[in-house]
Design an enzyme around this catalytic site. Structure first.
Site: not given
Length: 559
Positions: A79, A223, A242, A260, A264-265, A279, A352
């Site tokens: 980003r 995003k 988030h 990150s 989380k995932t 996410d 990604r």
């Protein structure tokens, strides 16, 4: 997807909104059509010293039956935070949380810039792609989202990442957001008021997102709309988050906030629980629902054994591999997707992979779930001083939620020789369009109304900092998480002791976890060194709290 609308109606709508005229519109093409269009037509820069007309999208050996491989501009492999703005119109200027990665942009300058972009497109007289999707899987808050773009790859990505066929959204035309994504237009800093030749800018009043110049990283398409929803949902009295989310076999919901590298995932991908998403979510009066319809996973250093879902999806049709380099001496067109070197960071550390949510093996119907019973705040403490788990009181939740702490490891950035604290309010500060206290208040209201518990779960180090101690085992982390989800760490089930520096409630026992690691001081040989390191981190928390002015926003300092 919204019911098919004739191309003439799209042309009329885009002329009314922007002034676009006499352009060929390729509307709501299928993913297979977009795959071929991207390879044939998407052109731009893919090498630092390369020309601006190179092919940007490629098939693999599997052709249309496999993934699309895409390369963004080498200056935009993530980003472009310093070039991301919101239009500072009077109606919203006092509500938005302005900050270095979401700056104010003058309204008159934006209107003039938009007119120049449209004139540029009209003069070129080429084609544009149009894709109609939604942000949000629940019609009570979902917003129609129309992407108008020069690149077919962005359309393909948009189809992957956003819900289609949401029935029951009222007054769609009035709610619709439109993104105009034009890599071929380069801004002039003096004339346009931009920081560089590119811009990503959101106009909350006109419901327009404008992307220009070398800002063709696919994540901008995702995003930007997440930032929009983070502004709109609190306005409706709801919570945008988030986080990842899942549901247990007993119908018990959980949400996991985390930056990150905190898990989380990974932790939400539990074979005993159904996934809502990994996410971006909303917590409304009906429960938790996914804002998306896809996943956008990091590929760098991916272990295919640990991430079998992503590994399998790499070879699926309808997916996008972004910025993974070609193998030396081998054409991408001759490469099997499983052959790519996922450790190769020569394009970027931020390689990604975009794939549909349906690629996951066990997803909640409609990507929706009940009100969560358990809230998890994840951190990966590389200083090795936070407890593996702490049970949070409401005031603790607000403090740690707005702090959003994790730690970067030594060596991950040039000049970083010891762990470095990273604070990101609400575990996603760049995307939080309103002030952090707004989200904290919504979270507190939702938790109280639904009697949800909350834990701080540390997936980082014990026995010393990174390089000295060891990372808390995934086995112990999962045991702690499972215990919290079952309610085994609730006040009536276990005894606690208080951490004297961080003022955190630490359980003294947990099934499947050695009790001696639950107080992190016990795991350090040098107790004085531990005390000094803990105090150093406490000061970092304190300084961040003061610097951000959280006390002035009504958040209580708890350490």
């Amino acid at each position: 997807m919204p019911k098919s609308v004739p191309t003439t109606e799209h042309a009329e709508a885009l002329e009314a909104l922007f002034g676009l005229q006499n352009l060929e519109l390729r509307v709501n093409l299928s993913k297979e059509e977009l795959f071929l269009e991207a390879i044939a037509n998407d052109r731009g820069r893919i090498r630092p010293d390369g020309p601006d007309d190179e092919q940007k999208a490629y098939p693999t050996k599997l052709g249309v039956a496999g993934p699309l491989v895409y390369y963004s501009d080498p200056t935009c492999t993530g980003r472009p935070v310093l070039d991301t703005f919101g239009v500072a119109r009077e109606s919203i200027i006092d509500k938005v949380w302005w900050k270095p990665d979401f700056q104010q942009f003058d309204g008159d300058k934006f209107d003039a810039l938009l007119d120049r972009v449209v004139a540029h497109l009209n003069e070129r007289g080429s084609h544009l792609y149009v894709k109609d999707v939604y942000a949000g899987s629940d019609p009570s808050y979902a917003r129609p989202y129309r992407l108008v773009s020069e690149y077919a790859t962005h359309q393909f990505f948009c189809h992957n990442m956003f819900p289609k066929d949401i029935e029951g959204v009222q007054d769609e035309d009035a709610k619709r957001w439109t993104m105009l994504n034009v890599p071929s237009f380069e801004c002039d800093t003096e004339r346009d008021g931009t920081k560089s030749k590119r811009i990503v800018c959101l106009d909350f009043e006109r419901q327009i997102a404008l992307v220009c110049g070398r800002a063709d990283y696919c994540g901008v398409v995702k995003k930007s709309m997440f930032t929009v929803m983070n502004f709109l949902l609190p306005e409706m009295g709801e919570m945008s988050m988030h986080c990842s989310a899942n549901v247990g076999q007993e119908g018990d919901g959980a949400i996991l906030f985390g930056l990150s590298g905190t898990g989380k995932t990974t932790l939400s991908a539990d074979p005993n629980r159904k996934l809502i998403g990994d996410d971006e979510h909303a917590w409304t009066g009906a429960g938790v629902s996914n804002l998306e319809d896809g996943c956008y996973a990091k590929l760098i250093n991916l272990d295919k054994n640990d991430e079998p879902v992503i590994a399998a999806a790499l070879s699926m049709p309808g997916t996008i591999i972004e910025n993974v380099p070609a193998l030396p001496g081998k054409r991408i067109e001759d490469t099997d997707p499983q052959e790519f070197d996922l450790n190769d960071n020569s394009c970027t550390e931020n390689t990604r992979f975009s794939y549909p949510l349906s690629a996951n093996p066990d997803v909640m119907p409609g990507a929706k779930g009940p009100h969560p019973q358990t809230i998890v705040l994840l951190t990966a403490d590389a200083f090795g001083v936070l407890p593996p788990v702490a049970v949070l009181e409401p005031k603790d939740v607000m403090y740690h939620f707005v702090s959003g702490f994790t730690a970067k490891l030594a060596g991950t950035e040039v000049g970083v020789t010891e762990p470095k604290a990273a604070f990101s309010a609400c575990f996603g500060a760049p995307f939080m369009a309103q002030k952090p206290s707004v989200y904290a208040e919504r979270l507190a209201e939702k938790m109280q109304a639904n009697e949800a518990r909350c834990i701080l779960l540390n997936t980082g180090w014990g026995g010393g900092p990174y390089g000295v101690g060891k990372r808390i085992s995934i086995k112990h982390t999962r045991a702690l998480l499972d215990a919290a989800l079952r309610g085994d760490l609730d006040a009536d089930k276990v005894d606690y002791e208080m951490h004297t520096v961080f003022n955190l409630k630490m359980p003294t026992s947990c099934p499947g976890v050695p009790s001696e690691i639950l107080n992190p001081r016990n795991t350090w040989q040098d107790k004085e060194a531990y005390d000094a390191a803990a105090e150093k981190l406490r000061v970092m928390f304190h300084d961040n709290f003061e610097e951000k002015g959280f006390g002035e926003l009504g958040i209580e300092a708890v350490m």
